[in-house]
Design an enzyme around this catalytic site. Structure first.
Site, PDB file in Angstrom:
ATOM      1  CB  SER A 104      26.623  19.953   9.786  1.00  0.00           C
ATOM      2  OG  SER A 104      26.596  18.581   9.496  1.00  0.00           O
ATOM      3  CG  ASP A 241      29.244  15.817   8.433  1.00  0.00           C
ATOM      4  OD1 ASP A 241      29.766  15.095   9.305  1.00  0.00           O
ATOM      5  OD2 ASP A 241      28.134  16.370   8.599  1.00  0.00           O
ATOM      6  CG  ASP A 243      28.752  18.097  12.607  1.00  0.00           C
ATOM      7  OD1 ASP A 243      28.701  17.443  11.536  1.00  0.00           O
ATOM      8  OD2 ASP A 243      27.772  18.248  13.348  1.00  0.00           O
ATOM      9  CG  ASP A 245      26.355  15.127  12.174  1.00  0.00           C
ATOM     10  OD1 ASP A 245      26.889  15.146  11.036  1.00  0.00           O
ATOM     11  OD2 ASP A 245      25.340  15.792  12.465  1.00  0.00           O
TER      12      ASP A 245
END
Length: 448
Positions: A104, A241, A243, A245
């Site tokens: 992440s 960010d 990833d 999400d």
């Protein structure tokens, strides 16, 4: 065996705590649980595997795929795709398991492995416990035709982008937007989604080299986004960010629009459309009091949970709520996604701008953020936070002094011997003074 899974999968230094051996063992154990669950249905389970742009994701992906296939699971390789894209395809392809290889917003040297259940949601604790119990155990390996097949999936990005755009009711024509992809998993899907939605897009942070994910770009580093918005005269900017999400935003003047403000914008839009179930939005205890007051002023309720998207999702499922999120920009719109989705969030904020004809700054102004001060107090017994009478009395006295214009939150760390003292007040000076006084009481009363 100590618990391996944290609140968001297994995460650590790639090739340090998180090795290829561990990735292989985890995926074998997960596959064995899946095979046991699907054997009665007379079929071989299916998994999809995606990752972000970290260089370590390459060897970890191969280890995960090898483990799954060696245990009899067919695998579709999605390659680089945002976490919510993996969740979406887990659901739409009817996969029994989704695997995301990402850390992440963490720095590049870290990585992580997160498993998703068939509906595209995080595994429950019972499934994770089964996986942990099988780690390192002897097992009967399938052979011949019983091993899994591995296939590259042809159109993961296109299908995810089609899904994102299909959630909108109108094109975003006339809006100029800067998108910061953090050199991460959204580098391809993000610009494509905004362009297909009709926006004019300026892209930064979209040149991943395996080493630069989250490095000076993305939702944890907003200065490049601010500069680009001002330079290009954009209506708004969004930064996801690694990833993708979560996302944070910047208005046309370069002012940051945080997760609380984004959540408020979406809550009001959904309430107007009759899409906000029970006229309630789910948030964590870390949401600014200004957000709670804004929602109350609009006649909307706020259901608050412990910090962590896991708890937000749980409250949303139990209550049937359609919107929830965190101050960090992790926003969940359950009508369209099973997890937080930064690109989906950005698209729907832009749709609100297009629908209303109002600027992002104007929409965000519904929330007047109270100054917030956070003090970490290390070297204390965090388990006694709720038991110490002297500390409780000190908190009650400070809360009485703040009245309706502030609040106090003492939160023990889940991983370290420290307590976080958070105070919101009408001024930064007042919040700082209250936080320091309470931090002093914590040090005295909870000293190890």
């Amino acid at each position: 065996m100590p618990r391996i899974f944290g609140t968001d999968g297994v995460r650590g230094l790639a090739n340090g705590q998180l090795t290829a051996d561990l990735a292989l063992d985890l995926s074998v154990a997960a596959a064995r649980v899946l095979v046991d669950h699907t054997r009665a249905e007379g079929r071989r389970p299916l998994a999809v595997v995606g990752r972000d742009t970290r260089i370590s994701g390459q060897f970890l992906e191969h280890a995960v795929v090898a483990g799954l296939a060696s245990a009899g699971v067919d695998v579709l390789r999605l390659r680089v795709l945002p976490t919510p894209g993996v969740a979406h395809l887990t659901q739409t392809l009817g996969a029994d398991l989704g695997v995301v290889i990402s850390a992440s917003h963490n720095p590049m040297p870290d990585n992580g492995i997160k498993f998703l259940a068939r509906a595209g949601v995080k595994l429950d604790d019972a499934f994770e416990k089964e996986i942990e119990e099988l780690l390192g155990q002897d097992w009967e390996r399938p052979t011949g035709a019983e091993v899994g097949r591995v296939t590259p999936y042809a159109t993961p990005v296109e299908e995810y982008v089609d899904h994102l755009v299909a959630t909108l009711d109108r094109p975003l024509a006339g809006l100029r937007v800067v998108l910061d992809c953090a050199h991460g998993a959204a580098w391809e899907a993000g610009p494509l989604a905004l362009e297909r939605a009709g926006a004019e897009v300026v892209v930064i942070g979209a040149e991943p080299d395996g080493l630069n994910i989250n490095d000076g770009y993305g939702s944890t580093h907003l200065e490049p986004l601010r500069r680009a918005v001002l330079e290009h005269g954009a209506d708004a900017g969004f930064a996801v960010d690694g990833d993708a999400d979560r996302c944070l935003a910047v208005d046309a003047a370069g002012a940051v629009v945080d997760g609380d403000q984004i959540l408020a914008i979406l809550a009001l839009a959904m309430a107007e459309r009759g899409q906000l179930v029970k006229d309630t939005v789910v948030a964590t205890v870390m949401s600014n009091l200004g957000f709670v007051q804004a929602m109350k002023g609009a006649g909307l309720g706020v259901r608050q949970t412990k910090v962590g998207d896991r708890y937000v999702l749980e409250a949303m499922r139990v209550g049937g709520f359609t919107l929830g999120g965190e101050q960090s920009g992790h926003v969940i719109m359950s009508q369209h996604a099973t997890t937080g989705d930064g690109l989906l969030t950005a698209l729907h904020v832009l749709q609100r701008m297009a629908d209303s004809g109002r600027s992002l700054a104007d929409l965000a102004s519904v929330v007047t953020r109270l100054p917030q001060v956070l003090v970490n107090v290390p070297g204390v017994d965090r388990s006694r936070v709720d038991e110490d009478a002297v500390l409780a009395a000190a908190v009650a006295e400070e809360e009485a002094g703040l009245g309706d214009t502030g609040r106090v939150l003492l939160r023990p760390s889940g991983t370290e011997p420290l307590v976080r003292v958070m105070v919101e007040a009408s001024t930064t000076e007042l919040a700082h003074d209250v936080a320091e006084r309470l931090a002093g009481v914590v040090r005295t009363q909870l000293a190890l």
